[in-house]
Design a protein around this motif. Structure first.
Motif, PDB file in Angstrom:
ATOM      1  N   ALA A  75       0.833  -1.211   0.000  1.00  0.00           N
ATOM      2  CA  ALA A  75       0.000   0.000   0.000  1.00  0.00           C
ATOM      3  C   ALA A  75       0.865   1.258   0.000  1.00  0.00           C
ATOM      4  N   PHE A  76       0.506   2.215  -0.847  1.00  0.00           N
ATOM      5  CA  PHE A  76       1.173   3.517  -0.887  1.00  0.00           C
ATOM      6  C   PHE A  76       0.113   4.615  -0.948  1.00  0.00           C
ATOM      7  N   ASN A  77       0.360   5.708  -0.213  1.00  0.00           N
ATOM      8  CA  ASN A  77      -0.555   6.848  -0.206  1.00  0.00           C
ATOM      9  C   ASN A  77      -0.222   7.822  -1.334  1.00  0.00           C
ATOM     10  N   ILE A  78      -1.254   8.353  -1.963  1.00  0.00           N
ATOM     11  CA  ILE A  78      -1.071   9.391  -2.975  1.00  0.00           C
ATOM     12  C   ILE A  78      -0.917  10.733  -2.264  1.00  0.00           C
ATOM     13  N   SER A  79       0.209  11.414  -2.507  1.00  0.00           N
ATOM     14  CA  SER A  79       0.449  12.700  -1.843  1.00  0.00           C
ATOM     15  C   SER A  79       0.111  13.890  -2.725  1.00  0.00           C
ATOM     16  N   ARG A 112      -2.226  -2.589  -9.123  1.00  0.00           N
ATOM     17  CA  ARG A 112      -3.426  -3.416  -9.074  1.00  0.00           C
ATOM     18  C   ARG A 112      -4.652  -2.534  -8.851  1.00  0.00           C
ATOM     19  N   GLY A 113      -5.671  -2.742  -9.647  1.00  0.00           N
ATOM     20  CA  GLY A 113      -6.919  -2.023  -9.479  1.00  0.00           C
ATOM     21  C   GLY A 113      -8.098  -2.965  -9.599  1.00  0.00           C
ATOM     22  N   VAL A 114      -9.249  -2.546  -9.090  1.00  0.00           N
ATOM     23  CA  VAL A 114     -10.467  -3.332  -9.205  1.00  0.00           C
ATOM     24  C   VAL A 114     -11.510  -2.471  -9.911  1.00  0.00           C
ATOM     25  N   VAL A 115     -12.008  -2.980 -11.044  1.00  0.00           N
ATOM     26  CA  VAL A 115     -12.990  -2.254 -11.853  1.00  0.00           C
ATOM     27  C   VAL A 115     -14.191  -3.158 -12.083  1.00  0.00           C
ATOM     28  N   ASN A 116     -15.349  -2.705 -11.653  1.00  0.00           N
ATOM     29  CA  ASN A 116     -16.585  -3.480 -11.808  1.00  0.00           C
ATOM     30  C   ASN A 116     -16.439  -4.905 -11.271  1.00  0.00           C
ATOM     31  N   TYR A 151     -10.273   3.182 -13.119  1.00  0.00           N
ATOM     32  CA  TYR A 151      -9.854   3.157 -11.716  1.00  0.00           C
ATOM     33  C   TYR A 151      -8.994   4.383 -11.388  1.00  0.00           C
ATOM     34  N   ILE A 152      -8.027   4.673 -12.244  1.00  0.00           N
ATOM     35  CA  ILE A 152      -7.096   5.780 -12.001  1.00  0.00           C
ATOM     36  C   ILE A 152      -7.827   7.114 -11.932  1.00  0.00           C
ATOM     37  N   LYS A 153      -8.839   7.292 -12.766  1.00  0.00           N
ATOM     38  CA  LYS A 153      -9.577   8.565 -12.811  1.00  0.00           C
ATOM     39  C   LYS A 153     -10.254   8.904 -11.487  1.00  0.00           C
ATOM     40  N   THR A 154     -10.448   7.904 -10.630  1.00  0.00           N
ATOM     41  CA  THR A 154     -11.115   8.154  -9.347  1.00  0.00           C
ATOM     42  C   THR A 154     -10.137   8.604  -8.267  1.00  0.00           C
ATOM     43  N   LYS A 156      -7.565  10.497  -5.814  1.00  0.00           N
ATOM     44  CA  LYS A 156      -7.383  11.847  -5.279  1.00  0.00           C
ATOM     45  C   LYS A 156      -6.325  11.789  -4.175  1.00  0.00           C
ATOM     46  N   LYS A 157      -5.840  12.926  -3.778  1.00  0.00           N
ATOM     47  CA  LYS A 157      -4.833  12.999  -2.729  1.00  0.00           C
ATOM     48  C   LYS A 157      -5.333  12.297  -1.465  1.00  0.00           C
ATOM     49  N   GLY A 158      -4.480  11.466  -0.880  1.00  0.00           N
ATOM     50  CA  GLY A 158      -4.829  10.737   0.331  1.00  0.00           C
ATOM     51  C   GLY A 158      -5.315   9.326   0.082  1.00  0.00           C
ATOM     52  N   ASP A 159      -5.634   8.989  -1.172  1.00  0.00           N
ATOM     53  CA  ASP A 159      -6.073   7.627  -1.475  1.00  0.00           C
ATOM     54  C   ASP A 159      -4.903   6.651  -1.334  1.00  0.00           C
ATOM     55  N   VAL A 160      -5.242   5.392  -1.097  1.00  0.00           N
ATOM     56  CA  VAL A 160      -4.247   4.326  -0.978  1.00  0.00           C
ATOM     57  C   VAL A 160      -4.372   3.395  -2.184  1.00  0.00           C
ATOM     58  N   VAL A 161      -3.248   3.116  -2.842  1.00  0.00           N
ATOM     59  CA  VAL A 161      -3.246   2.180  -3.963  1.00  0.00           C
ATOM     60  C   VAL A 161      -2.133   1.163  -3.748  1.00  0.00           C
ATOM     61  N   PHE A 162      -2.193   0.064  -4.504  1.00  0.00           N
ATOM     62  CA  PHE A 162      -1.279  -1.052  -4.265  1.00  0.00           C
ATOM     63  C   PHE A 162      -0.380  -1.306  -5.471  1.00  0.00           C
ATOM     64  N   TRP A 163       0.937  -1.433  -5.169  1.00  0.00           N
ATOM     65  CA  TRP A 163       1.958  -1.691  -6.180  1.00  0.00           C
ATOM     66  C   TRP A 163       2.776  -2.910  -5.777  1.00  0.00           C
ATOM     67  N   ARG A 164       3.354  -3.600  -6.772  1.00  0.00           N
ATOM     68  CA  ARG A 164       4.376  -4.605  -6.505  1.00  0.00           C
ATOM     69  C   ARG A 164       5.487  -4.456  -7.537  1.00  0.00           C
ATOM     70  N   GLY A 165       6.656  -4.983  -7.210  1.00  0.00           N
ATOM     71  CA  GLY A 165       7.800  -4.862  -8.110  1.00  0.00           C
ATOM     72  C   GLY A 165       9.090  -4.701  -7.303  1.00  0.00           C
ATOM     73  N   PRO A 166      10.166  -4.257  -7.916  1.00  0.00           N
ATOM     74  CA  PRO A 166      10.252  -3.818  -9.310  1.00  0.00           C
ATOM     75  C   PRO A 166      10.604  -4.959 -10.254  1.00  0.00           C
ATOM     76  N   PHE A 167      10.464  -4.668 -11.576  1.00  0.00           N
ATOM     77  CA  PHE A 167      10.758  -5.652 -12.611  1.00  0.00           C
ATOM     78  C   PHE A 167      11.510  -4.993 -13.757  1.00  0.00           C
ATOM     79  N   GLY A 168      12.188  -5.823 -14.543  1.00  0.00           N
ATOM     80  CA  GLY A 168      12.828  -5.348 -15.773  1.00  0.00           C
ATOM     81  C   GLY A 168      13.963  -4.385 -15.528  1.00  0.00           C
ATOM     82  N   GLY A 169      14.071  -3.405 -16.422  1.00  0.00           N
ATOM     83  CA  GLY A 169      15.133  -2.414 -16.316  1.00  0.00           C
ATOM     84  C   GLY A 169      16.135  -2.526 -17.447  1.00  0.00           C
ATOM     85  N   PHE A 170      16.904  -1.480 -17.626  1.00  0.00           N
ATOM     86  CA  PHE A 170      17.941  -1.415 -18.648  1.00  0.00           C
ATOM     87  C   PHE A 170      19.302  -1.402 -17.957  1.00  0.00           C
TER      88      PHE A 170
END
Length: 311
Positions: A75-79, A112-116, A151-154, A156-170
């Motif tokens: 979980a990460f907060n949008i600042s 990761r997002g959940v839509v419908n 999902y992204i369009k919803t 706003k500042k303070g929301d919590v979203v979920f990420w995993r990684g990192p992957f790949g790279g140059f």
């Protein structure tokens, strides 16, 4: 060891669900969401065979400790949220204290997002330096019919979203290449920026860089102030290719000399390559169609396949 047999229905309720195609971001992550599923399925099968549900407790689907992990979502907060164009946004996410994601150059992370009621996953490359402290930033374009965009369009500042990684790279190393030719379409600019900034931040790195950014119009060019600052370095050139502009005279004078009207086609590719100061190694990032076109034009211009890297 506590053993809980349970009935068949209980076990079926605990069985991991196979990911849907929309849950795979398609970026070749290791582990992929399907790899995680296979691991969890094998764990479930072992627990079921031994009739011991405690063996499932190892499973972790998400974390709240703000440490990025390739296997689990964190979980990460949008600042902050900044709209760059009518359909593109720059999001800033908090990191605790002065911690850093410590990404290698060009690495991506998976959202990761959940839509419908359906889970969706997509890969994005942070545009902030990999060692940025206390935050990371991601450039995102929203598509009218895109599932993740809904999902992204919803957000706003303070929301919590979920990420995993990192992957790949140059696998970049200072002064490994005489010149880097970066071909980016739209948000394909994202993986180029950390690499370019690492070069300009390192006084010992004398690699030349030619960045070619392809956009529809002048108004759709992202991060103009940052790009203008980077273009002031002695070893950096930045060109723009605008497919839907009709005249250079409509642009600010400071952009007219390094902007082309139309598409980045074979003839223009040869012109840019011939203007490179050293034999270039080419980095490409855009849509699959853009990447295929660039590979074809580069081949026609005499650039070998082992002198290219596609994000």
């Amino acid at each position: 060891m506590s053993t809980m047999s349970g009935n068949e229905d209980d076990w079926l309720a605990l069985k991991p669900q196979e990911p849907s195609p929309s849950q795979c971001c398609g970026s070749g992550c290791k582990p992929c969401i399907y790899d995680v599923y296979e691991k969890e399925l094998a764990q479930w099968e072992r627990a079921k065979a031994k009739k011991d549900k405690s063996l499932l407790m190892e499973k972790k689907e998400q974390s709240n400790n703000s440490e990025l992990n390739p296997d689990t979502f964190t979980a990460f907060n949008i600042s902050s949220v900044e709209q760059l164009t009518e359909d593109t946004y720059q999001y800033k996410f908090e990191l605790p204290g002065n911690s850093s994601l410590q990404l290698s150059l060009g690495q991506h992370i998976v959202l990761r997002g959940v839509v419908n009621g359906s889970e969706v996953q997509r890969a994005y490359t942070p545009i902030s330096p990999g060692n940025a402290e206390g935050y990371f930033e991601v450039l995102m374009k929203c598509y009218e019919a895109g599932l993740m965009s809904q999902y992204i369009k919803t957000w706003k500042k303070g929301d919590v979203v979920f990420w995993r990684g990192p992957f790949g790279g140059f696998p970049y190393r200072p002064n490994k290449y005489g010149e880097l030719l970066m071909l980016a379409s739209g948000t394909g600019l994202a993986p180029m920026l950390p690499i370019l900034q690492s070069i300009t931040d390192d006084e010992e790195d004398e690699t030349f860089v030619t960045l070619v950014g392809c956009f529809r119009t002048f108004d759709k060019i992202y991060l103009k102030p940052l790009l203008q600052d980077l273009a002031r370095y002695w070893n950096v050139r930045i060109f723009y290719v605008l497919s839907q502009e009709t005249s250079l005279e409509k642009l600010p004078w400071s952009y007219q000399e390094n902007t082309y009207i139309g598409r980045l086609a074979e003839d223009l590719m040869k012109t840019i390559i011939n203007s490179c100061r050293r034999k270039p190694f080419v980095l490409i990032c855009g849509s699959s169609a853009f990447n295929e076109d660039m590979n074809r034009y580069l081949k026609a211009a005499g650039i070998e396949e082992n002198s290219c890297f596609v994000f």
